[in-house]
Design an enzyme around this catalytic site. Structure first.
Site, PDB file in Angstrom:
ATOM      1  N   VAL B  12       1.084  -0.865   0.199  1.00  0.00           N
ATOM      2  CA  VAL B  12      -0.169   0.322  -0.066  1.00  0.00           C
ATOM      3  C   VAL B  12       0.930   1.193  -0.354  1.00  0.00           C
ATOM      4  O   VAL B  12       0.711   2.301  -0.926  1.00  0.00           O
ATOM      5  CB  VAL B  12      -0.878  -0.456   1.093  1.00  0.00           C
ATOM      6  CG1 VAL B  12      -1.804   1.672   0.965  1.00  0.00           C
ATOM      7  CG2 VAL B  12      -1.933  -1.511   1.108  1.00  0.00           C
ATOM      8  N   ILE B 130     -13.505   1.225  -1.374  1.00  0.00           N
ATOM      9  CA  ILE B 130     -14.699   0.813  -0.790  1.00  0.00           C
ATOM     10  C   ILE B 130     -14.835   2.501   0.369  1.00  0.00           C
ATOM     11  O   ILE B 130     -14.726   2.405   0.601  1.00  0.00           O
ATOM     12  CB  ILE B 130     -15.271   0.585  -0.259  1.00  0.00           C
ATOM     13  CG1 ILE B 130     -15.379  -1.357  -0.940  1.00  0.00           C
ATOM     14  CG2 ILE B 130     -17.225   0.557  -0.235  1.00  0.00           C
ATOM     15  CD1 ILE B 130     -15.907  -2.384  -1.151  1.00  0.00           C
ATOM     16  N   GLY B 181      -1.359 -14.589  -4.740  1.00  0.00           N
ATOM     17  CA  GLY B 181      -0.570 -13.170  -4.336  1.00  0.00           C
ATOM     18  C   GLY B 181      -1.834 -12.084  -3.483  1.00  0.00           C
ATOM     19  O   GLY B 181      -2.566 -11.657  -2.748  1.00  0.00           O
ATOM     20  N   LYS B 199     -12.171  -5.194  11.517  1.00  0.00           N
ATOM     21  CA  LYS B 199     -12.954  -4.575  10.820  1.00  0.00           C
ATOM     22  C   LYS B 199     -14.344  -3.600  11.067  1.00  0.00           C
ATOM     23  O   LYS B 199     -14.561  -2.751  10.694  1.00  0.00           O
ATOM     24  CB  LYS B 199     -12.885  -4.796   8.616  1.00  0.00           C
ATOM     25  CG  LYS B 199     -12.119  -4.439   8.283  1.00  0.00           C
ATOM     26  CD  LYS B 199     -11.595  -5.184   7.336  1.00  0.00           C
ATOM     27  CE  LYS B 199     -10.158  -5.403   6.230  1.00  0.00           C
ATOM     28  NZ  LYS B 199     -10.271  -6.040   5.237  1.00  0.00           N
TER      29      LYS B 199
END
Lengths: 408, 408
Positions: B12, B130, B181, B199
């Site tokens: 990231v 999202i 991956g 989450k």
């Protein structure tokens, strides 16, 4: 304490009235009371809770400086256009569910709002309670949007779902939908696709920062569909959906609203049933994001309006506008699609007329007397029309033609 | 011109580096250049474009007053926790994808941010690209949220999709996902459900304005599933999905993360395949809104971080925090579910042991040697455990048990 007024006491307007009057949640959440001071409607509602607030005189709202928020839920271009201009010009915020007005005069109204430090907000104009305008505005802060695709009209999606599951004709399904309140008495703007093309025009205007004229979006409705089309579609593993789609490339828009065959598994849109809407934003970084929910209905749409009011109260609002220039639209005849054709003819005749233009992997006889359906290779519109001419000259009767939905 | 730093040059972090360095779109959209001044990582990257920016020394970022935006993509609690506290305390904005840190110390870090007029933003911590945090924050401005339901982990959803479609074992599917991956080498936080429960805890903390401890969310992973479970599920018209769900009633949370049977047509979640995520917010006015997209991946997640940066640059941000008090959680044993039980036994034995507790409409023999599967009526957890004890005492071997997803 803020004073608000509602113009138009129909389904959505009365929903907003109820939410603002009754909701303890709202007072608790927003930290202050929003008082509805006036409700404009030409009708009278004897005995209704709205009665003490009702006025037939727009100036009682437009000239009242104590009213700072106007909810416009009248619909239609006039007189909503004049009232909105007046309200914004005098510094009132206007919140609307009026997709026709936003799609036609959005650029001008947003510009008047910005000049007067007021806000023109329209989350409720697209997708009912789905927060698509807000999501799109945010995406556009840092990304380019290359495509908007969606099921934008709940009435037609309900009709298509019912036609297929019950095997009914279009006319019977429409009548049933009207009885259940899922379709209006005057349903043409829904069933002919114009409601969807207005919503698509609003989303695309935001994307390209120019005025997208909805009447320049090629638009086909669903009234010509028959149950035989659904049978044929299902043999290709597909359902039929009224899709609005806009592709943006180098600032040029290729847009369409039409019924498409959508293959199950190829797109989540195939799974969207009943009155639900779903809208996909394709952007440069975030990939595809789809927003799914009830696209209409009193409470969700009224809730979207209250959400806009919350944004005004928290001051949490970037300035949004789009330019007055008309967006450049691609030539509709350049658009390339595969088609499903349903025809009355033998395979042999079709092969003779369409050699080289057919997708050989798809050829199907639906078992409806003498009818055949087949799928073409991707063709420009002109080539597709030539194919139909060829077929007709071979004595083939074309029953219906439908585009196939594909990723680009 | 704003200076940013990135802490953690993994998937990231390197995505954010590329987006901020190369994107003309970003400069055009945001109206100003964001310059990456430093990138912290313990590793060296000889020859990589990051090399001139690389530091192994956190103080070069934390003590540099010219750096006002810190992107924390290190993951894990420590040392990210200390670095984040230091950065926020000195007025830097911190943007993170670190769901572990947000779920455990979110309340404290948001409060430090607010005290120092800085921002702690974490859109990238849930749902990849999202925009679920943003949507939830906005919904909570004017509505109560009664339920959060979703597929919150892309790795497990990919594994479940592949197990079913290819008929593979869990171990084989995991290995294949790792090669492609889609799963990490150390996959336990994904496959045991803890990533999803973190989450879910973040989303629920926002909803109830209290700290939701993810370790108090009953969490089951997917490693015990076999292909036979999918076969049985499919006979009930269902797929198996790892669902995270939180119901909020009078401020009390009933939450769970577990594999569920989801009937096709009963929920759009049944249609969410591969690495996709989908999260439904159920609220008082807007009804159900579902947000669907790729829940992970370098570009979408990095894009979510850039979206948070855009919010900081436009100043378009309400203050968000949640209290330090722990949220009240319902007793897990009070939760009521119907279950699918896969067992080795005859119908007769099961009927003898489970009279009155079975859903008679569902009883099925999957054709796997001597095995039977059946569905119970909705039962409290204690009653379900008693049923299993009864069954075992009748000589029934319980192969697996799975909850059935239902609306409430």
């Amino acid at each position: 304490m803020r004073n608000a007024a509602i113009m138009g006491y129909g389904v959505v307007g009365s929903g907003v009235f109820e939410l603002l009057r009754d909701s303890d949640v709202l007072v608790k959440k927003l930290g202050r009371h929003i008082s509805v001071k006036k409700v404009l409607d030409l009708r009278s509602f004897p005995g209704d809770i709205v009665e003490p607030f009702l006025t037939h005189e727009p100036d009682e709202i437009l000239n009242d400086d104590s009213i700072t928020i106007v909810v416009e839920t009248m619909g239609g271009l006039n007189p909503a256009y004049e009232y909105t201009k007046q309200a914004l010009s005098s510094g009132k915020h206007v919140i609307t569910s009026n997709k026709e007005l936003v799609s036609v005069h959005g650029s001008e109204l947003l510009s008047i709002a910005n000049e007067n430090n007021s806000r023109y907000l329209f989350e409720a104009s697209v997708g009912g309670g789905i927060p698509i305008i807000r999501a799109l505005k945010h995406t556009l802060l840092s990304e380019e949007v290359s495509q908007i695709t969606g099921i934008l009209n709940g009435t037609t999606n309900y009709i298509l779902t019912q036609m297929y599951s019950l095997g009914l004709s279009f006319a019977d399904t429409l009548r049933q939908a009207q009885e259940l309140g899922f379709a209006e008495r005057e349903p043409s703007s829904d069933i002919e696709g114009f409601d969807a093309s207005r919503k698509l025009a609003i989303l695309l205007s935001l994307c390209v920062n120019k005025q997208v004229n909805y009447s320049r979006i090629p638009t086909e409705g669903i009234s010509q569909l028959t149950y035989a089309d659904f049978i044929c579609a299902s043999k290709y593993g597909s359902v039929i959906k009224l899709i609005g789609r806009g592709d943006i490339k180098d600032g040029v828009i290729e847009a369409i609203v039409a019924p498409f065959l959508v293959q199950s598994g190829a797109s989540i849109l195939a799974e969207v049933g009943d009155v639900y809407n779903a809208i996909t934003i394709t952007s440069s970084m975030s990939d595809d994001n789809t927003f799914y929910g009830k696209g209409a209905g009193k409470l969700p749409t009224a809730g979207a309006i209250v959400g806009d009011i919350a944004d005004i109260l928290t001051g949490n609002l970037e300035t949004v506008e789009w330019g007055a220039d008309e967006a450049e639209m691609a030539e509709p005849t350049d658009a390339i699609y595969s088609w499903m054709v349903r025809a009355t003819a033998t395979k042999e005749k079709i092969h003779a007329a369409a050699r080289g233009l057919l997708d050989d992997s798809y050829f199907f006889e639906p078992g409806i007397e003498n009818q055949t359906s087949f799928v073409t290779l991707p063709l420009k519109h002109g080539d597709f029309l030539s194919l139909l001419t060829n077929l007709r000259s071979e004595g083939v009767t074309i029953e219906n033609t439908l585009r196939i939905f594909a990723d680009r």
